[in-house]
Write a protein that holds these residues in place. Structure first.
Motif, mmCIF file in Angstrom:
data_model
loop_
_atom_site.group_PDB
_atom_site.id
_atom_site.type_symbol
_atom_site.label_atom_id
_atom_site.label_comp_id
_atom_site.label_asym_id
_atom_site.label_seq_id
_atom_site.Cartn_x
_atom_site.Cartn_y
_atom_site.Cartn_z
ATOM 1 N N ARG A 127 0.351 -1.410 5.677
ATOM 2 C CA ARG A 127 -0.724 -2.292 5.197
ATOM 3 C C ARG A 127 -1.806 -1.469 4.522
ATOM 4 O O ARG A 127 -2.014 -0.299 4.837
ATOM 5 C CB ARG A 127 -1.318 -3.041 6.375
ATOM 6 N N TYR A 419 4.727 -1.411 18.240
ATOM 7 C CA TYR A 419 3.977 -0.410 17.467
ATOM 8 C C TYR A 419 2.863 0.085 18.361
ATOM 9 O O TYR A 419 2.044 -0.693 18.837
ATOM 10 C CB TYR A 419 3.431 -1.013 16.175
ATOM 11 N N GLY A 509 -4.885 8.838 8.962
ATOM 12 C CA GLY A 509 -3.958 7.748 9.288
ATOM 13 C C GLY A 509 -3.831 6.737 8.174
ATOM 14 O O GLY A 509 -3.334 5.644 8.402
#
Ligand code: PHE
Length: 534
Positions: A127, A419, A509
């Motif tokens: 995303r 996740y 990240g």
């Protein structure tokens, strides 16, 4: 509430401006102060004078986002670039797995994707937030089509073994009952001015009206109360004729507190980098990598032509004139090297770095990250639970389940069935694939009783990034804050070696951090070359 001095003085300034010049002056003042402006966009893919790198060579270690974007910029500026990738796969953690694809964690059997044609799993990133302007600008310029990634739907579920008998509860109930109850409490405060010095007695009625809207409060006995609301949904939905519907029973604050939902999932869509909807490339996250690889560079070549794969690096050495990089397929003698390897892995490569630099490299240690995805036999989340995209959260180790944001009503689809990161990801990472599947089924059952009947167990893919060859983990949590000394040491080139990667940014990240850090490494090289030529 306590105000920071700077905020107070800004506010004072604006109040005075309004008195002098009205709303227009205030707007102008806000813009001048930077209070209104949306943060500046990425001003396009950086371009340097085409010949500035002529006769100079750069070796880039790693063909992920940082390495590929640096390669594109440098090659366009006339540098001779070689990207050295240890793995067969190009794209780093941007790994989209499609039918027939395979990958393997170190020392384990290969995972082979057995999904139906057309299905895929984003095994790494999935995303992109709206404010990651660099990634989005690359997508725009490279022609990568984007679609919504739904992060949060009010129909998503929250589940905790600590409350509601372990039953999953629709997120809308938790969110709105909690909000209503908090609003009711605030409505009981006799003097809001006592809570915030900027309010006066005249603001009390506006304060109460705001709370009524905020929490869906009702007037009762001269006060405002929360008595449930349709925001929290219906036990019996409204229908035609004589079916007005019955609201869900209100959830007690005590149960909400006990559930720990507020620790896991409930507020995640308010985080800066997550929103109710983000974006994803149509057809898989690696479409961005594919776009980069197709990009043209001088000499009638593309970025793809600059990459050598399956060539782990054995040595990085600063020399009197540049750098020497020894890798499985040869030795590069270059002017500069940009390493995008995880710092802790670069530290293990033979090198002649100063002890301080090598020490800093070792101190940036990646955290574990784990994902499991599988094909469903039917879209039970849509058919049974009215869930069209978004994420359900549980305190079971799977932590979260992602529903597809596309292909609604299709016969099947891929769920991200787990996740997580840190200790939970380490737990999954230690298990054999079968054990991971069994644990993920258990988590799925918590959120969707019957889950085990509706996923193909033999079409599951699991990945523990900490076990993947040539990766140290998922990402490093906040290196600038966690170890500022190491972080800042690494922002300074070590001789002719510079680093790039999300770990060297405040967007750790995220692809955005990888691109931004690559920009800085390229800038540093261009500056050195420019200085040398003057
Ligand atoms: N970008 C990843 C995600 O959205 C990893 C990440 C999580 C990065 C949380 C920063 C903070 O899941």
């Amino acid at each position: 509430m306590k105000q920071q001095n700077s905020a107070l003085s800004r506010r004072g300034f604006l109040t005075r401006l309004a008195a002098l010049g009205g709303a227009g002056a205030v707007y102008h003042g806000l813009t001048t102060l930077g209070l209104l402006a949306v943060p500046p966009a990425y001003a396009g893919i950086p371009a340097y004078p085409a010949g500035i790198g002529k006769g100079r060579r750069v070796a880039i270690l790693g063909a992920g986002m940082a390495g590929l974007t640096a390669a594109l910029l440098l090659a366009r500026a006339g540098f001779e670039v070689k990207v050295i990738e240890a793995n067969r796969h190009i794209g780093g953690r941007s790994l989209t797995v499609r039918p027939g694809d395979s990958y393997a964690e170190a020392g384990r059997e290969a995972m082979v994707c057995r999904f139906d044609d057309g299905l895929y799993l984003n095994a790494g990133p999935g995303r992109i937030p709206h404010h990651h302007t660099a990634v989005l600008e690359y997508c725009r310029e490279l022609g990568v089509a984007m679609e919504p990634y739904i992060f949060a739907s009010r129909a998503n579920l929250l589940q905790s073994d600590k409350a509601f008998g372990g039953q999953p509860i629709q997120l809308r109930r938790i969110k709105h009952d909690l909000r209503g109850q908090l609003a009711e409490m605030l409505a009981k405060v006799p003097d809001p001015a006592a809570l915030d010095a900027t309010l006066g007695p005249a603001d009390r009625s506006a304060f109460l009206e705001m709370l009524r809207e905020f929490g869906a409060l009702q007037s009762q006995g001269g006060g405002l109360v929360y008595r449930g609301s349709n925001r929290a949904g219906y036990a019996i939905p409204p229908g035609a004729a004589r079916t007005p519907g019955t609201l869900n029973p209100e959830i007690e604050l005590k149960a909400l507190l006990d559930s720990d939902f507020w620790k896991n999932g409930l507020f995640n869509d308010m985080v800066d980098y997550w929103q109710t909807s983000l974006m994803q490339p149509v057809g898989g996250m690696d479409m961005i990598v594919q776009g980069l690889l197709r990009a043209a560079v001088p000499g009638g070549r593309t970025v793809r032509d600059l990459v050598v794969t399956e060539s782990p690096v054995a040595e990085v050495a600063n020399t009197a004139t540049g750098v020497r990089v020894v890798h499985a397929n040869g030795t590069e003698v270059a002017d500069f090297c940009i390493s995008t390897m995880a710092p802790s892995l670069l530290a293990k490569v033979k090198n002649n770095f100063t002890p301080a630099y090598a020490g800093a490299l070792r101190r940036i240690q990646d955290a574990a990250a784990f994902k499991l995805g599988w094909q469903a036999t039917r879209r039970f989340w849509e058919e049974d639970d009215q869930i069209y995209g978004g994420i359900s959260w549980t305190d079971h180790p799977v932590t979260q389940i992602w529903y597809p944001s596309d292909e609604f009503f299709a016969k099947t689809g891929v769920l991200t069935g787990a996740y997580n990161n840190g200790a939970t990801a380490e737990l999954f990472g230690r298990l054999p694939h079968d054990g991971r599947v069994a644990l993920a089924l258990e988590g799925g059952e918590k959120l969707h009783p019957g889950f085990s009947n509706w996923v193909y167990r033999d079409r599951a893919l699991s990945i523990a990034w900490q076990n993947m060859p040539h990766f140290a983990g998922g990402w490093q949590n906040n290196p600038p804050e966690a170890d500022p000394d190491a972080y800042f040491r690494l922002t300074v080139p070590e001789g002719n070696v510079m680093l790039a990667g999300d770990f060297l940014s405040y967007w750790w990240g995220w692809k955005e951090g990888a691109i931004r850090s690559a920009d800085l490494a390229v800038e540093a090289i261009v500056a050195r070359v420019g200085a040398a030529r003057q």
